[in-house]
Enzyme design. Structure first.
Site, PDB file in Angstrom:
ATOM      1  N   LEU A  40      39.056  38.987 -29.834  1.00  0.00           N
ATOM      2  CA  LEU A  40      40.069  39.375 -28.849  1.00  0.00           C
ATOM      3  C   LEU A  40      41.447  38.859 -29.280  1.00  0.00           C
ATOM      4  CD1 LEU A  40      37.957  38.448 -25.682  1.00  0.00           C
ATOM      5  CD2 LEU A  40      38.409  40.749 -26.569  1.00  0.00           C
ATOM      6  N   GLY A  42      44.254  40.873 -30.092  1.00  0.00           N
ATOM      7  CA  GLY A  42      45.125  41.893 -30.670  1.00  0.00           C
ATOM      8  C   GLY A  42      45.827  41.464 -31.944  1.00  0.00           C
ATOM      9  N   GLY A 202      63.827  43.119 -41.766  1.00  0.00           N
ATOM     10  CA  GLY A 202      63.672  42.905 -40.327  1.00  0.00           C
ATOM     11  C   GLY A 202      62.979  41.571 -40.098  1.00  0.00           C
ATOM     12  N   ILE A 291      58.649  47.774 -42.868  1.00  0.00           N
ATOM     13  CA  ILE A 291      59.726  48.649 -42.406  1.00  0.00           C
ATOM     14  C   ILE A 291      59.542  49.052 -40.945  1.00  0.00           C
ATOM     15  CG2 ILE A 291      60.246  49.537 -44.723  1.00  0.00           C
ATOM     16  CD1 ILE A 291      58.708  52.127 -43.764  1.00  0.00           C
ATOM     17  N   HIS A 469      71.597  14.517 -23.437  1.00  0.00           N
ATOM     18  CA  HIS A 469      72.215  14.162 -24.713  1.00  0.00           C
ATOM     19  C   HIS A 469      71.313  13.180 -25.443  1.00  0.00           C
ATOM     20  CE1 HIS A 469      75.267  13.101 -27.642  1.00  0.00           C
ATOM     21  NE2 HIS A 469      74.963  11.819 -27.424  1.00  0.00           N
TER      22      HIS A 469
HETATM   23  P1  FAD Z   1      48.339  44.531 -29.867  1.00  0.00           P
HETATM   24  O1  FAD Z   1      48.534  43.065 -29.958  1.00  0.00           O
HETATM   25  O2  FAD Z   1      48.654  45.345 -31.083  1.00  0.00           O
HETATM   26  O3  FAD Z   1      46.847  44.767 -29.428  1.00  0.00           O
HETATM   27  C1  FAD Z   1      46.288  46.016 -29.275  1.00  0.00           C
HETATM   28  C2  FAD Z   1      44.795  45.903 -29.464  1.00  0.00           C
HETATM   29  O4  FAD Z   1      44.229  47.142 -29.078  1.00  0.00           O
HETATM   30  C3  FAD Z   1      44.358  45.674 -30.899  1.00  0.00           C
HETATM   31  O5  FAD Z   1      43.541  44.530 -30.988  1.00  0.00           O
HETATM   32  C4  FAD Z   1      43.575  46.924 -31.275  1.00  0.00           C
HETATM   33  O6  FAD Z   1      42.447  46.642 -32.087  1.00  0.00           O
HETATM   34  C5  FAD Z   1      43.137  47.415 -29.920  1.00  0.00           C
HETATM   35  N1  FAD Z   1      42.905  48.858 -29.875  1.00  0.00           N
HETATM   36  C6  FAD Z   1      43.700  49.853 -30.333  1.00  0.00           C
HETATM   37  N2  FAD Z   1      43.172  51.048 -30.053  1.00  0.00           N
HETATM   38  C7  FAD Z   1      42.010  50.810 -29.411  1.00  0.00           C
HETATM   39  C8  FAD Z   1      41.013  51.635 -28.852  1.00  0.00           C
HETATM   40  N3  FAD Z   1      41.087  52.966 -28.880  1.00  0.00           N
HETATM   41  N4  FAD Z   1      39.931  51.036 -28.275  1.00  0.00           N
HETATM   42  C9  FAD Z   1      39.820  49.679 -28.229  1.00  0.00           C
HETATM   43  N5  FAD Z   1      40.745  48.859 -28.726  1.00  0.00           N
HETATM   44  C10 FAD Z   1      41.818  49.420 -29.302  1.00  0.00           C
HETATM   45  N6  FAD Z   1      55.818  39.191 -31.369  1.00  0.00           N
HETATM   46  C11 FAD Z   1      56.387  38.117 -30.765  1.00  0.00           C
HETATM   47  O7  FAD Z   1      56.767  38.205 -29.592  1.00  0.00           O
HETATM   48  N7  FAD Z   1      56.543  36.934 -31.427  1.00  0.00           N
HETATM   49  C12 FAD Z   1      56.154  36.782 -32.720  1.00  0.00           C
HETATM   50  O8  FAD Z   1      56.305  35.695 -33.288  1.00  0.00           O
HETATM   51  C13 FAD Z   1      55.569  37.887 -33.382  1.00  0.00           C
HETATM   52  N8  FAD Z   1      55.167  37.783 -34.659  1.00  0.00           N
HETATM   53  C14 FAD Z   1      54.560  38.842 -35.262  1.00  0.00           C
HETATM   54  C15 FAD Z   1      54.176  38.722 -36.602  1.00  0.00           C
HETATM   55  C16 FAD Z   1      53.576  39.782 -37.251  1.00  0.00           C
HETATM   56  C17 FAD Z   1      53.157  39.627 -38.695  1.00  0.00           C
HETATM   57  C18 FAD Z   1      53.332  40.995 -36.548  1.00  0.00           C
HETATM   58  C19 FAD Z   1      52.651  42.142 -37.230  1.00  0.00           C
HETATM   59  C20 FAD Z   1      53.731  41.135 -35.229  1.00  0.00           C
HETATM   60  C21 FAD Z   1      54.355  40.063 -34.583  1.00  0.00           C
HETATM   61  N9  FAD Z   1      54.790  40.163 -33.256  1.00  0.00           N
HETATM   62  C22 FAD Z   1      55.408  39.096 -32.654  1.00  0.00           C
HETATM   63  C23 FAD Z   1      54.617  41.392 -32.479  1.00  0.00           C
HETATM   64  C24 FAD Z   1      53.401  41.247 -31.533  1.00  0.00           C
HETATM   65  O9  FAD Z   1      52.259  40.945 -32.299  1.00  0.00           O
HETATM   66  C25 FAD Z   1      53.199  42.521 -30.736  1.00  0.00           C
HETATM   67  O10 FAD Z   1      54.378  42.867 -30.062  1.00  0.00           O
HETATM   68  C26 FAD Z   1      52.093  42.336 -29.708  1.00  0.00           C
HETATM   69  O11 FAD Z   1      50.888  41.954 -30.321  1.00  0.00           O
HETATM   70  C27 FAD Z   1      51.884  43.624 -28.909  1.00  0.00           C
HETATM   71  O12 FAD Z   1      50.878  43.411 -27.979  1.00  0.00           O
HETATM   72  P2  FAD Z   1      49.997  44.630 -27.421  1.00  0.00           P
HETATM   73  O13 FAD Z   1      49.065  44.009 -26.444  1.00  0.00           O
HETATM   74  O14 FAD Z   1      50.869  45.724 -26.989  1.00  0.00           O
HETATM   75  O15 FAD Z   1      49.187  45.187 -28.673  1.00  0.00           O
HETATM   76  P1  NAD Z   2      61.838  45.781 -38.056  1.00  0.00           P
HETATM   77  O1  NAD Z   2      62.119  47.018 -37.331  1.00  0.00           O
HETATM   78  O2  NAD Z   2      62.182  44.469 -37.466  1.00  0.00           O
HETATM   79  O3  NAD Z   2      62.545  45.823 -39.492  1.00  0.00           O
HETATM   80  C1  NAD Z   2      62.334  46.855 -40.418  1.00  0.00           C
HETATM   81  C2  NAD Z   2      63.504  46.903 -41.364  1.00  0.00           C
HETATM   82  O4  NAD Z   2      63.203  47.772 -42.440  1.00  0.00           O
HETATM   83  C3  NAD Z   2      64.791  47.414 -40.716  1.00  0.00           C
HETATM   84  O5  NAD Z   2      65.810  46.479 -40.940  1.00  0.00           O
HETATM   85  C4  NAD Z   2      65.031  48.744 -41.431  1.00  0.00           C
HETATM   86  O6  NAD Z   2      66.401  49.043 -41.567  1.00  0.00           O
HETATM   87  C5  NAD Z   2      64.369  48.495 -42.775  1.00  0.00           C
HETATM   88  N1  NAD Z   2      63.939  49.691 -43.535  1.00  0.00           N
HETATM   89  C6  NAD Z   2      63.333  50.793 -43.047  1.00  0.00           C
HETATM   90  N2  NAD Z   2      63.043  51.651 -44.070  1.00  0.00           N
HETATM   91  C7  NAD Z   2      63.467  51.065 -45.212  1.00  0.00           C
HETATM   92  C8  NAD Z   2      63.441  51.438 -46.608  1.00  0.00           C
HETATM   93  N3  NAD Z   2      62.901  52.581 -47.033  1.00  0.00           N
HETATM   94  N4  NAD Z   2      63.989  50.589 -47.517  1.00  0.00           N
HETATM   95  C9  NAD Z   2      64.546  49.431 -47.109  1.00  0.00           C
HETATM   96  N5  NAD Z   2      64.582  49.024 -45.805  1.00  0.00           N
HETATM   97  C10 NAD Z   2      64.039  49.825 -44.885  1.00  0.00           C
HETATM   98  O7  NAD Z   2      60.269  45.860 -38.409  1.00  0.00           O
HETATM   99  P2  NAD Z   2      59.268  44.759 -38.947  1.00  0.00           P
HETATM  100  O8  NAD Z   2      59.979  43.621 -39.548  1.00  0.00           O
HETATM  101  O9  NAD Z   2      58.269  45.515 -39.744  1.00  0.00           O
HETATM  102  O10 NAD Z   2      58.586  44.252 -37.618  1.00  0.00           O
HETATM  103  C11 NAD Z   2      57.868  45.174 -36.768  1.00  0.00           C
HETATM  104  C12 NAD Z   2      57.865  44.722 -35.346  1.00  0.00           C
HETATM  105  O11 NAD Z   2      57.109  43.538 -35.185  1.00  0.00           O
HETATM  106  C13 NAD Z   2      59.253  44.457 -34.832  1.00  0.00           C
HETATM  107  O12 NAD Z   2      59.500  45.360 -33.798  1.00  0.00           O
HETATM  108  C14 NAD Z   2      59.246  43.081 -34.301  1.00  0.00           C
HETATM  109  O13 NAD Z   2      59.740  43.018 -33.007  1.00  0.00           O
HETATM  110  C15 NAD Z   2      57.781  42.662 -34.308  1.00  0.00           C
HETATM  111  N6  NAD Z   2      57.739  41.287 -34.837  1.00  0.00           N
HETATM  112  C16 NAD Z   2      58.311  40.301 -34.085  1.00  0.00           C
HETATM  113  C17 NAD Z   2      58.346  39.019 -34.576  1.00  0.00           C
HETATM  114  C18 NAD Z   2      58.986  37.955 -33.755  1.00  0.00           C
HETATM  115  O14 NAD Z   2      59.201  38.185 -32.576  1.00  0.00           O
HETATM  116  N7  NAD Z   2      59.297  36.810 -34.310  1.00  0.00           N
HETATM  117  C19 NAD Z   2      57.821  38.720 -35.814  1.00  0.00           C
HETATM  118  C20 NAD Z   2      57.279  39.756 -36.556  1.00  0.00           C
HETATM  119  C21 NAD Z   2      57.239  41.038 -36.043  1.00  0.00           C
END
Ligand code: FAD
Ligand code: NAD
Length: 490
Positions: A40, A42, A202, A291, A469
């Site tokens: 669990l 996600g 990003g 991306i 502070h």
């Molecule tokens: P998800 O977390 O994507 O969960 C969806 C779940 O649904 C998955 O487990 C999937 O297997 C399941 N699912 C999909 N389709 C089906 C189906 N048909 N039946 C059953 N199950 C299904 N956000 C932050 O706020 N802070 C961070 O530091 C941060 N770091 C990140 C780092 C990385 C590398 C990545 C990739 C993302 C990060 N994010 C971060 C983004 C964050 O993970 C997502 O915004 C968040 O997990 C979204 O939550 P959700 O519940 O919408 O979906």
């Molecule tokens: P992002 O949208 O943050 O960044 C993608 C970047 O790729 C953009 O700056 C875009 O201009 C660039 N790009 C797109 N096509 C390109 C190309 N062909 N060549 C060069 N650059 C290109 O997406 P991400 O970093 O993949 O993250 C995905 C999502 O996951 C984000 O929406 C973010 O909110 C979430 N996330 C959040 C955290 C956090 O909250 N700390 C950490 C990781 C991911």
């Protein structure tokens, strides 16, 4: 007895889905959560927020030892990397936290249905007035939705789609999770690459690029736009670019990747200026494609219930998180808005409360964003450009207060001179419209700005609130004082 298996069935157990499930169960609703993964939590708990923060935190220690920060404070060590141990502590964090959700499900009597859910037919069993309506005042029962999971059918009065998002592929580039990786592969690299090219400056590119740079890789970030971190305030984006360059990352801004070919263990990338022009090539032994992410709707069988995603593949909802199909709700990354775990969680709580007949509250105008690099980068509310544009319509103007971390006593003492706090307020009402910071603990500091904005604070409210502070948060107070030109320590 009800004519359906569950009051609420949630598809997906990410921070949106699992929080919705627990809240729905707390409210006395019979609840199930379907999850296709083995565990669990996600994306967030398995391959996102948690494992990335485990690697960021551990590599920060390594970097502090390697780059002289610790020596500056009189602690002389020569770090030795034990990458398998670093990965093991990441996996342990994931195991403990995903197991914690399974425990919470049991405790709250949420049924975990294992497998991928698919809608198989429109609502069925609706015999208005006969079943489901618990009192003459209650709305008539209009039928249950049906999903299939692992060959079994389940019916529910309400279904919440919380299926999250997946990595956006780059056309023509194949992710093999060896030489060309996505964020999941980049969390698990078995050795430190010599040269890593990150496609996309990003959040993911800068966080995971930072991890491997700290551990010794040469990291080149190729970003399509003129500055990294789209969506953040422009001053912050420019300052962040300067800091990452100072740390040794190469940023190739205004550049796009047009192709990647892999031969053996080496990749060759073709790049060209985003605006067009001569192409060049880059060699790398690891390429991270970051991306963006796209909503998960494929295979859900949405057509069976007559729900069509928008042009960006997202499921549209109203403010109460209802889709256009009665009884179907959606939250998290699969709907429009920032793809952030805390936004998904807040929507999870709100949707459960709405389903239970309460008023779920979520303020999409106050959702903080944090990049967990060193220093951290955080913001909430409007950027300076957005604030100017939104007030210009009514002839209004903004005031801006800025305070550098260099002048904050705690940051200075801790050898953390980089960054600043910036507060944007309405010039007429003084109401705070946006707060942006780069500071070692910006992610923690931004919570104060969120509370202030939720309560409609003015910059003066923050300026005249006593801050302990010496803390980094005093920089928020000073930036608020700077809005009216009365910062003390600068
Ligand atoms: P998800 O977390 O994507 O969960 C969806 C779940 O649904 C998955 O487990 C999937 O297997 C399941 N699912 C999909 N389709 C089906 C189906 N048909 N039946 C059953 N199950 C299904 N956000 C932050 O706020 N802070 C961070 O530091 C941060 N770091 C990140 C780092 C990385 C590398 C990545 C990739 C993302 C990060 N994010 C971060 C983004 C964050 O993970 C997502 O915004 C968040 O997990 C979204 O939550 P959700 O519940 O919408 O979906
Ligand atoms: P992002 O949208 O943050 O960044 C993608 C970047 O790729 C953009 O700056 C875009 O201009 C660039 N790009 C797109 N096509 C390109 C190309 N062909 N060549 C060069 N650059 C290109 O997406 P991400 O970093 O993949 O993250 C995905 C999502 O996951 C984000 O929406 C973010 O909110 C979430 N996330 C959040 C955290 C956090 O909250 N700390 C950490 C990781 C991911």
């Amino acid at each position: 007895m009800a004519d359906y298996d569950y009051d609420v069935l949630i598809i997906g157990s990410g921070p949106g889905g699992y929080v919705a499930a627990i809240r729905a169960a707390q409210l006395g609703l019979k609840t199930a959560c379907v999850e296709g993964r083995e565990t669990l939590g996600g994306t967030c708990l398995n391959v996102g927020c948690i494992p990335s923060k485990a690697m960021l935190h551990a590599s920060e220690y390594f970097d502090a030892a390697a780059n002289g920060t610790m020596a500056m404070m009189g602690v002389e060590v020569t770090p030795k990397l034990n990458l398998p141990a670093m990965h093991a502590q990441r996996l342990d964090a994931v195991k403990q936290l995903t197991g914690g959700i399974a425990f919470l499900f049991k405790k709250n009597k949420v049924d975990w249905l294992k497998g991928y859910a698919k809608f198989v037919s429109p609502r069925e069993g609706g015999d208005l007035g006969q079943s489901g309506a618990s009192s003459p005042e209650a709305p008539a029962f209009a039928g249950a939705h049906v999903v299939e999971v692992a060959g079994k059918r389940y019916t529910a009065k309400n279904i919440v789609i919380a299926t999250g998002s997946s990595v956006t592929p780059l056309p023509g580039v194949t992710v093999d999770q060896k030489v060309v990786v996505d964020s999941t592969g980049a969390l698990e690299l078995p050795k430190v690459p010599k040269k890593m090219v990150v496609i996309g400056g990003g959040v993911i590119g800068l966080e995971l690029g930072s991890v491997w740079r700290r551990l010794g890789a040469e990291v080149i970030v190729v970003e399509f736009l003129d500055q990294p971190l789209p969506g953040m305030d422009m001053d912050i984006r420019k300052e962040a670019a300067k800091i990452f360059k100072k740390q040794g990352m190469t940023l190739k801004l205004g550049t796009k990747v047009t192709g990647v070919t892999v031969k053996g263990s080496k990749a060759t990338l073709t790049l060209e200026p985003s605006a067009g022009g001569a192409s060049e090539t880059l060699e790398a032994d690891c390429v991270l494609v970051s991306i963006g992410r796209r909503p998960n709707t494929e295979g859900l069988g949405l057509d069976a219930i007559g729900l069509t995603p928008n042009a960006r593949g997202q499921i549209e909802t109203d403010h109460d998180l209802r889709t256009s199909v009665p009884g179907i709700w959606a939250i998290g990354d699969v709907i429009p808005g920032p793809m952030l775990a805390h936004k998904a969680e807040d929507e999870g709580i709100a949707v459960a409360e709405n389903i239970a007949g309460q008023t779920g509250i979520i303020n999409h105008a106050v959702i903080p964003g944090v990049v967990y690099t060193w220093p951290e980068i955080a913001g909430v509310g409007l950027t300076e450009d957005q604030a100017k544009e939104s007030l210009a319509a009514t002839g209004g103007e903004i005031k801006v207060g800025k305070f550098p971390m260099l002048a904050n006593s705690r940051a200075k003492t801790n050898h953390e001179p980089d960054g600043f706090v910036k507060i944007i307020a309405d010039a007429k009402t003084d109401r705070v419209l946006g707060v942006w910071c780069i500071a070692s603990v910006a992610g923690t500091m931004i919570a104060e700005a969120c509370i202030a904005m939720e309560f409609g604070a003015t910059s003066e409210d923050i300026a005249y609130t006593c801050h302990a502070h010496p803390t980094h948060s005093e920089a928020i107070k000073e930036a608020a004082m700077a809005v009216t030109g009365k910062a003390i320590h600068i």
